[in-house]
Enzyme design. Structure first.
Site, short mmCIF file in Angstrom:
data_model
loop_
_atom_site.label_atom_id
_atom_site.label_comp_id
_atom_site.label_asym_id
_atom_site.label_seq_id
_atom_site.Cartn_x
_atom_site.Cartn_y
_atom_site.Cartn_z
N ASN A 64 8.59 10.88 -41.68
CA ASN A 64 9.04 9.97 -42.73
C ASN A 64 8.93 8.52 -42.28
O ASN A 64 9.32 8.19 -41.16
CB ASN A 64 10.49 10.27 -43.11
CG ASN A 64 10.67 11.69 -43.63
OD1 ASN A 64 9.77 12.23 -44.26
ND2 ASN A 64 11.81 12.29 -43.34
N GLN A 124 13.28 8.17 -44.49
CA GLN A 124 13.53 7.91 -43.07
C GLN A 124 14.95 7.36 -42.89
O GLN A 124 15.33 6.39 -43.57
CB GLN A 124 12.51 6.89 -42.52
CG GLN A 124 12.65 6.69 -41.00
CD GLN A 124 11.61 5.74 -40.42
OE1 GLN A 124 10.94 5.00 -41.15
NE2 GLN A 124 11.47 5.76 -39.10
N HIS A 138 9.60 9.52 -35.34
CA HIS A 138 9.82 10.90 -34.89
C HIS A 138 9.03 11.84 -35.78
O HIS A 138 8.88 11.59 -36.98
CB HIS A 138 11.30 11.27 -34.88
CG HIS A 138 12.01 10.93 -36.15
ND1 HIS A 138 12.42 9.66 -36.44
CD2 HIS A 138 12.37 11.69 -37.21
CE1 HIS A 138 13.01 9.64 -37.62
NE2 HIS A 138 12.98 10.87 -38.12
N HIS A 194 8.90 15.59 -37.20
CA HIS A 194 9.66 16.83 -37.38
C HIS A 194 8.74 18.04 -37.21
O HIS A 194 7.64 18.06 -37.78
CB HIS A 194 10.23 16.91 -38.80
CG HIS A 194 11.24 15.88 -39.15
ND1 HIS A 194 12.59 16.15 -39.20
CD2 HIS A 194 11.11 14.57 -39.48
CE1 HIS A 194 13.25 15.06 -39.58
NE2 HIS A 194 12.38 14.08 -39.75
P1 AMP Z 1 14.46 11.18 -40.81
O1 AMP Z 1 15.16 11.44 -42.11
O2 AMP Z 1 13.00 11.56 -40.82
O3 AMP Z 1 14.70 9.77 -40.31
O4 AMP Z 1 15.11 12.19 -39.79
C1 AMP Z 1 16.17 11.92 -38.98
C2 AMP Z 1 16.56 13.25 -38.41
O5 AMP Z 1 17.26 13.03 -37.21
C3 AMP Z 1 17.46 14.09 -39.33
O6 AMP Z 1 16.86 15.35 -39.53
C4 AMP Z 1 18.78 14.17 -38.54
O7 AMP Z 1 19.39 15.41 -38.70
C5 AMP Z 1 18.31 13.96 -37.12
N1 AMP Z 1 19.27 13.36 -36.23
C6 AMP Z 1 19.99 12.24 -36.42
N2 AMP Z 1 20.73 11.96 -35.32
C7 AMP Z 1 20.45 12.92 -34.41
C8 AMP Z 1 20.88 13.19 -33.07
N3 AMP Z 1 21.77 12.41 -32.46
N4 AMP Z 1 20.37 14.27 -32.45
C9 AMP Z 1 19.48 15.07 -33.07
N5 AMP Z 1 19.02 14.86 -34.31
C10 AMP Z 1 19.50 13.82 -34.98
#
Ligand code: AMP
Ligand code: ZN
Length: 136
Positions: free
Chosen positions: A88, A95, A101, A103
């Site tokens: 994202n 995002q 990152h 997924h």
């Molecule tokens: P996005 O929506 O693509 O920015 O994804 C962010 C992702 O990071 C989400 O799926 C969250 O569940 C995950 N996330 C946020 N904080 C953490 C964390 N401290 N450790 C692992 N995953 C996280």
């Protein structure tokens, strides 16, 4: 380079604990804290880039090679039926953490998830118009 107050920089550097499933000099892959399926993981570059647009090309190349390797390992060991890659960029795209990152989302028959929900129909004329706009 790390960015101040970036949680994924800190996780990638090992300063905040995570369930790490892979690490090398450029990347750390961790389990997502809010998994959409069993084994949902994230590949984090160790150097900060907010999104795909900021990501250096060499990192972009390497991340897909790693996704291929890790994705295959996850599919095999989790006995998943498929795998989605999702990435994202920008709030409009969902995002929430502003450190690039990727997924890795293992998929299972009847897991009830819809990664690309709500498709619309488009005419050939509409597609041709969009094609022109994108090519520029
Ligand atoms: P996005 O929506 O693509 O920015 O994804 C962010 C992702 O990071 C989400 O799926 C969250 O569940 C995950 N996330 C946020 N904080 C953490 C964390 N401290 N450790 C692992 N995953 C996280
Ligand atoms: Zn960062």
């Amino acid at each position: 380079m790390k960015a101040d107050n970036c949680i994924f920089c800190k996780i990638a550097a090992g300063e905040i604990p995570s369930k790490t499933i892979y690490e090398d000099e450029d990347f750390r892959a961790i389990l997502d804290l809010g998994p959409v399926t069993k084994g949902h993981a994230l590949i984090l570059p160790k150097s900060h880039a907010a999104n795909l647009f900021e990501l250096p090309e060499d990192v972009a190349s390497k991340v897909m090679v790693l996704a291929k390797k890790l994705g295959a390992q996850m599919k095999e060991n989790l006995k998943a039926d498929g795998l989605n890659l999702l990435q994202n960029n920008g709030e409009a795209a969902g995002q929430t953490v502003l450190h690039f990152h990727l997924h890795l989302i293992p998929r299972y028959e009847n897991d009830g998830q819809h990664i690309m929900g709500n498709p619309k129909e488009a005419t050939q004329e509409e597609l041709a118009e969009i094609q022109k706009i994108i090519i520029g």
